[in-house]
Write an enzyme that holds these catalytic residues in place. Sequence first.
Site, PDB file in Angstrom:
ATOM      1  N   SER A   1      -1.999 -15.737   0.177  1.00 39.01           N
ATOM      2  CA  SER A   1      -1.867 -17.047   0.817  1.00 39.01           C
ATOM      3  C   SER A   1      -2.026 -16.952   2.324  1.00 39.01           C
ATOM      4  O   SER A   1      -2.319 -17.948   2.989  1.00 39.01           O
ATOM      5  CB  SER A   1      -0.491 -17.620   0.450  1.00 39.01           C
ATOM      6  OG  SER A   1       0.044 -18.405   1.455  1.00 39.01           O
TER       7      SER A   1
ATOM      8  N   ASP B   1       3.067 -19.638   1.263  1.00 42.62           N
ATOM      9  CA  ASP B   1       3.487 -20.783   0.448  1.00 42.62           C
ATOM     10  C   ASP B   1       2.697 -20.817  -0.849  1.00 42.62           C
ATOM     11  O   ASP B   1       1.844 -19.965  -1.109  1.00 42.62           O
ATOM     12  CB  ASP B   1       3.327 -22.099   1.229  1.00 42.62           C
ATOM     13  CG  ASP B   1       1.899 -22.330   1.711  1.00 42.62           C
ATOM     14  OD1 ASP B   1       0.960 -21.756   1.117  1.00 42.62           O
ATOM     15  OD2 ASP B   1       1.712 -23.088   2.679  1.00 42.62           O
TER      16      ASP B   1
ATOM     17  N   GLU C   1      -3.825   8.380   4.281  1.00 43.04           N
ATOM     18  CA  GLU C   1      -4.036   7.194   3.427  1.00 43.04           C
ATOM     19  C   GLU C   1      -4.627   6.049   4.243  1.00 43.04           C
ATOM     20  O   GLU C   1      -5.391   5.233   3.734  1.00 43.04           O
ATOM     21  CB  GLU C   1      -2.708   6.760   2.801  1.00 43.04           C
ATOM     22  CG  GLU C   1      -2.147   7.747   1.790  1.00 43.04           C
ATOM     23  CD  GLU C   1      -0.741   7.380   1.340  1.00 43.04           C
ATOM     24  OE1 GLU C   1      -0.480   6.179   1.105  1.00 43.04           O
ATOM     25  OE2 GLU C   1       0.105   8.291   1.225  1.00 43.04           O
TER      26      GLU C   1
ATOM     27  N   HIS D   1       0.810  -1.216   0.000  1.00 49.12           N
ATOM     28  CA  HIS D   1       0.000   0.000   0.000  1.00 49.12           C
ATOM     29  C   HIS D   1       0.847   1.270   0.000  1.00 49.12           C
ATOM     30  O   HIS D   1       0.425   2.291  -0.546  1.00 49.12           O
ATOM     31  CB  HIS D   1      -0.940  -0.002   1.204  1.00 49.12           C
ATOM     32  CG  HIS D   1      -2.178  -0.801   0.989  1.00 49.12           C
ATOM     33  ND1 HIS D   1      -3.417  -0.244   0.768  1.00 49.12           N
ATOM     34  CD2 HIS D   1      -2.373  -2.145   0.935  1.00 49.12           C
ATOM     35  CE1 HIS D   1      -4.319  -1.191   0.585  1.00 49.12           C
ATOM     36  NE2 HIS D   1      -3.708  -2.349   0.692  1.00 49.12           N
ATOM     37  N   ASP D   2       2.014   1.229   0.607  1.00 44.06           N
ATOM     38  CA  ASP D   2       2.859   2.421   0.626  1.00 44.06           C
ATOM     39  C   ASP D   2       3.651   2.576  -0.661  1.00 44.06           C
ATOM     40  O   ASP D   2       3.590   3.619  -1.313  1.00 44.06           O
ATOM     41  CB  ASP D   2       3.818   2.380   1.816  1.00 44.06           C
ATOM     42  CG  ASP D   2       4.619   3.671   1.923  1.00 44.06           C
ATOM     43  OD1 ASP D   2       4.006   4.717   2.202  1.00 44.06           O
ATOM     44  OD2 ASP D   2       5.845   3.646   1.705  1.00 44.06           O
TER      45      ASP D   2
END
Length: 330
Positions: A198, A255, A93, A71-72
């Site tokens: 995951s 994984d 943000e 996100h950054d």
Amino acid sequence: MASNTLFFLVSLSFSALSTFAEIEAEADPGLVMNYYKDSCPQAEDIIREQVKLLYKRHKNTAFSWLRNIFHDCFVESCDASLLLDSTRRVLSEKETDRSFGMRNFRYLEDIKEALERECPGVVSCADILVLSARDGIVSLGGPFIPLKTGRRDGRRSRAEILEQHLPDHNESLTVVLERFGSIGINTPGLVALLGAHSVGRTHCVKLVHRLYPEVDPAFPESHVQHMLKKCPDPIPDPKAVQYVRNDRGTPIQLDNNYYRNILDNKGLLLVDHQLATDKRTKPFVKKMAKSQDYFFKEFARAITILSENNPLTGTKGEIRKQCNVSNKIH
């Protein structure tokens, strides 16, 4: 004589430019490995130990560190603008709809405080954000990824341009590919980065459009019953604890089980489903489902590219005293 004088002046000019460039390069080496080796030799060890300690206490911190870097760094620059609080004039943000479900920002302040005790005013929040993601990946069973440091912190939120940069899980795969491509991440890199799905869980707010008013026929029946049990309301309360684990088999393990799941139509988000069915991405999904080594190799490469997206270095930006507030506010 005049020509000799002209030649001398031109040579002198080139020499001056060369010297200036060398001085500038020394002042701003950009991102380098082990940037803090002289100014704060223990910096990376401190971050690593803090990440381990926090993970023991709060398992979901590692998911947060991984989401933070996405996100950054995706939004114009890898400069910790994500961490800034809202002010009277500027929205953070963190408080936009696209940051829904993000948490544990306060624990980054714990890491910052530990570094400030050792080396006041030296280590940037941008580097803390990146290195905590790197070490969080290891906590989740993923690969150790050597990453460069030397970032400086931005002074403003980028909430107003966030939608222009950050891919959305409901957008077409073409748009998602274009967004990743704009920062240098190719198709296998995109497929690998989405392997971060995951781990962790997805709030029902993000899923109900695939369950109500009618269930998406792509879901296998056995999976649908579990999802309906976890998300019984067509309009879930965003504040309610209503989640579905992204991977029911290995929910806290980074994984390649994710790829096997989405090939079986068990991907929760629309982008997961598209990844496994689109001819541009499916070959890489199948390859990563077969080989965790291949997944880790492409994942590490993509994280590296993401972490180096347009950083502030040299004299640009600042080194924040607190990660949630720019220095000018102090």
